[in-house]
Write a protein that holds these residues in place. Structure first.
Motif, PDB file in Angstrom:
ATOM      1  N   GLU A  93      36.435  43.566  36.935  1.00 16.27           N
ATOM      2  CA  GLU A  93      37.439  43.632  37.982  1.00 16.27           C
ATOM      3  C   GLU A  93      38.325  42.389  37.926  1.00 16.27           C
ATOM      4  N   PRO A  95      40.003  39.848  40.291  1.00 16.15           N
ATOM      5  CA  PRO A  95      40.083  39.425  41.699  1.00 16.15           C
ATOM      6  C   PRO A  95      41.512  39.074  42.097  1.00 16.15           C
ATOM      7  N   LYS A 221      31.307  36.257  46.333  1.00 15.57           N
ATOM      8  CA  LYS A 221      32.746  36.236  46.596  1.00 15.57           C
ATOM      9  C   LYS A 221      33.381  34.928  46.125  1.00 15.57           C
ATOM     10  N   ARG A 224      34.231  35.129  42.611  1.00 14.97           N
ATOM     11  CA  ARG A 224      35.504  35.834  42.419  1.00 14.97           C
ATOM     12  C   ARG A 224      36.691  34.898  42.656  1.00 14.97           C
ATOM     13  N   VAL A 227      36.918  32.689  39.558  1.00 13.51           N
ATOM     14  CA  VAL A 227      37.396  33.445  38.402  1.00 13.51           C
ATOM     15  C   VAL A 227      38.890  33.737  38.539  1.00 13.51           C
ATOM     16  N   ALA A 228      39.321  34.045  39.764  1.00 12.51           N
ATOM     17  CA  ALA A 228      40.749  34.286  40.004  1.00 12.51           C
ATOM     18  C   ALA A 228      41.581  33.052  39.696  1.00 12.51           C
ATOM     19  N   TRP A 252      27.276  41.138  41.819  1.00  7.38           N
ATOM     20  CA  TRP A 252      28.535  40.441  42.069  1.00  7.38           C
ATOM     21  C   TRP A 252      29.029  39.777  40.793  1.00  7.38           C
ATOM     22  N   ARG A 255      30.613  42.079  38.028  1.00 11.52           N
ATOM     23  CA  ARG A 255      31.951  42.599  38.319  1.00 11.52           C
ATOM     24  C   ARG A 255      33.058  41.733  37.758  1.00 11.52           C
ATOM     25  N   VAL A 256      32.789  40.438  37.613  1.00 14.14           N
ATOM     26  CA  VAL A 256      33.837  39.527  37.132  1.00 14.14           C
ATOM     27  C   VAL A 256      33.432  38.811  35.845  1.00 14.14           C
ATOM     28  N   PRO A 384      35.563  42.706  48.776  1.00 14.05           N
ATOM     29  CA  PRO A 384      35.170  41.693  47.795  1.00 14.05           C
ATOM     30  C   PRO A 384      36.095  40.487  47.761  1.00 14.05           C
ATOM     31  N   ASP A 385      37.349  40.650  48.164  1.00 10.12           N
ATOM     32  CA  ASP A 385      38.304  39.538  48.139  1.00 10.12           C
ATOM     33  C   ASP A 385      38.683  39.090  49.546  1.00 10.12           C
TER      34      ASP A 385
END
Length: 402
Positions: A93, A95, A221, A224, A227-228, A252, A255-256, A384-385
């Motif tokens: 995903e 983020p 979270k 995320r 990672v973003a 979790w 997903r990233v 999630p965000d």
């Protein structure tokens, strides 16, 4: 003479009868005898090959080259064995970027303004601000979990500024209230989550808090968020006492694209935290997030456990951040939890979860005053965000409206 012939004839007849009887007996015995054993077959040994001058001239035989011999298809399945298909890894995903997250989530945060922002504006807009009105303002702030000391400080400053201003238009009141609330929140506090680490070690963040506050979810979270921002992350599932906590954190991470270091349920949390940091160093990761257990059965047990995790992790290098996760809906109970954890480890930042329409925004002010450390992240929902960096100006704007 005749008598002699008769005697001889009788003897001959007797001998013949005896011979006949003997032959019959012998014949019957022969029939009862077993058949003779078979004769041993004659085995002819194979001829020995001749060599040298005695060797025979080889005969011409039809032969096939290797190119002419058909070989089995290597790609064909052998027998009737079922074909096992390897499941494809889940798609990663992307983020949402962290910049401006709080502004995007402002509508959700604004649901709690009825208990604080709008209530204060309504009271301050009255024609006559007598003592009863100021007491109502105090009650509104206390009900919103602002805390006794911050409430008294805010009311005194508001009274003084309203008296000096003289006129109180809605625009002036809103600007006044906004300014004072931002001042209480500490706009100059450093709210950056420190994840830089050393030259050869990743940044290490330990996440603590009571189970049920959303601690493990917040850790996921936060991964995320990092990672973003372009950071590589390793997760350490050191909460080994809560069933399925490691599975939840691993989900979790997957997903990233963040790997999770975990151990057996009920294992040593400090050992897993140590391994997570070790793996982060080996992989060259930017950040290692360690999710710890949040049991409050006894204060001593909590101190021993978290203290051990902290000491073991610091064998690789200093902890860059210790984030305390609090449930914003618990109000004063959350402050009690905060005091206990602050005595166990050096808290460097606070994460307030569930700060949506069911929470009271004043808890941000109270917890900062209680611990002397800033609120760095807030959670505004189940998405999630929905974890956002805390921005005092955007937070106050959501509380009091436009």
């Amino acid at each position: 003479m005749e008598l002699v012939e008769i005697v001889i004839l009788a003897v001959v007849i007797a001998l013949a009868a005896v011979g006949l009887v003997g032959g019959l007996v012998v014949g019957s015995r022969k029939k009862k005898l077993p058949p003779p054993p078979p004769s041993t077959p004659t085995i002819t040994p194979p001829a020995e090959p001749k060599v040298g001058e005695e060797a025979e001239t080889p005969r011409d035989e039809a032969r096939r080259t290797i190119d002419e011999v058909g070989l089995p298809d290597a790609t064909a399945p052998a027998g009737e064995a079922p074909v096992v298909e390897t499941p494809a890894p889940p798609a990663l995903e992307v983020p949402e970027p962290t910049e401006g997250r709080l502004v995007r989530l402002r509508a959700r945060l604004a649901r709690s303004q009825n208990s604080l922002g709008k209530g204060l504006l309504t009271l301050l807009s009255r024609d006559n601000l007598d003592e009863d009105t100021w007491e109502e303002i105090e009650d509104t702030l206390l009900t919103a979990d602002v805390g006794v000391a911050p409430t008294q400080e805010l009311v005194e400053r508001l009274r003084e500024r309203v008296r000096v201003l003289g006129t109180r238009t809605p625009e002036e009141l809103r600007a006044l209230l906004r300014e004072e609330l931002i001042t209480l929140l500490g706009p100059d506090l450093d709210r950056e989550v420190r994840t830089e680490g050393g030259a050869e070690t990743p940044g290490v963040v330990m996440v603590v808090g009571v189970n049920g506050t959303g601690k493990t979810t917040t850790t996921g979270k936060l991964a995320r968020v990092l990672v973003a921002d372009g950071r590589s992350v390793v997760l350490g599932a050191a909460d080994t006492f809560r069933a399925a906590a490691a599975d939840q954190l691993q989900t979790w991470g997957e997903r990233v694209g963040a790997r999770t270091v975990r151990g057996p349920e009920g294992g040593d949390p400090a050992s897993i935290a140590y391994d997570a940091v070790k793996e982060g160093i080996a992989e060259g990761a930017d950040v290692v997030l360690v999710d710890t257990a949040g049991r409050l059965h006894t204060k001593t047990g909590l101190m021993d456990e978290l203290g051990k995790v902290k000491r073991v992790v610091e064998k690789h290098g200093p902890l860059d951040e210790v984030l305390l996760v609090l449930d914003a809906t618990t109000g004063q109970n959350g402050l009690v939890q905060a005091r206990v954890f602050a005595e166990v480890v050096d808290i460097t930042g606070i994460v307030l979860t569930k700060l949506d329409g069911t929470a009271k925004g004043g808890i941000v002010i109270a917890v900062q005053r209680e611990l002397g450390v800033p609120v760095k992240l807030i959670g505004l929902g189940e998405g999630p965000d929905d974890l956002a960096p805390f921005e005092p100006g955007a937070f106050v704007d959501a509380l009091i409206g436009d």
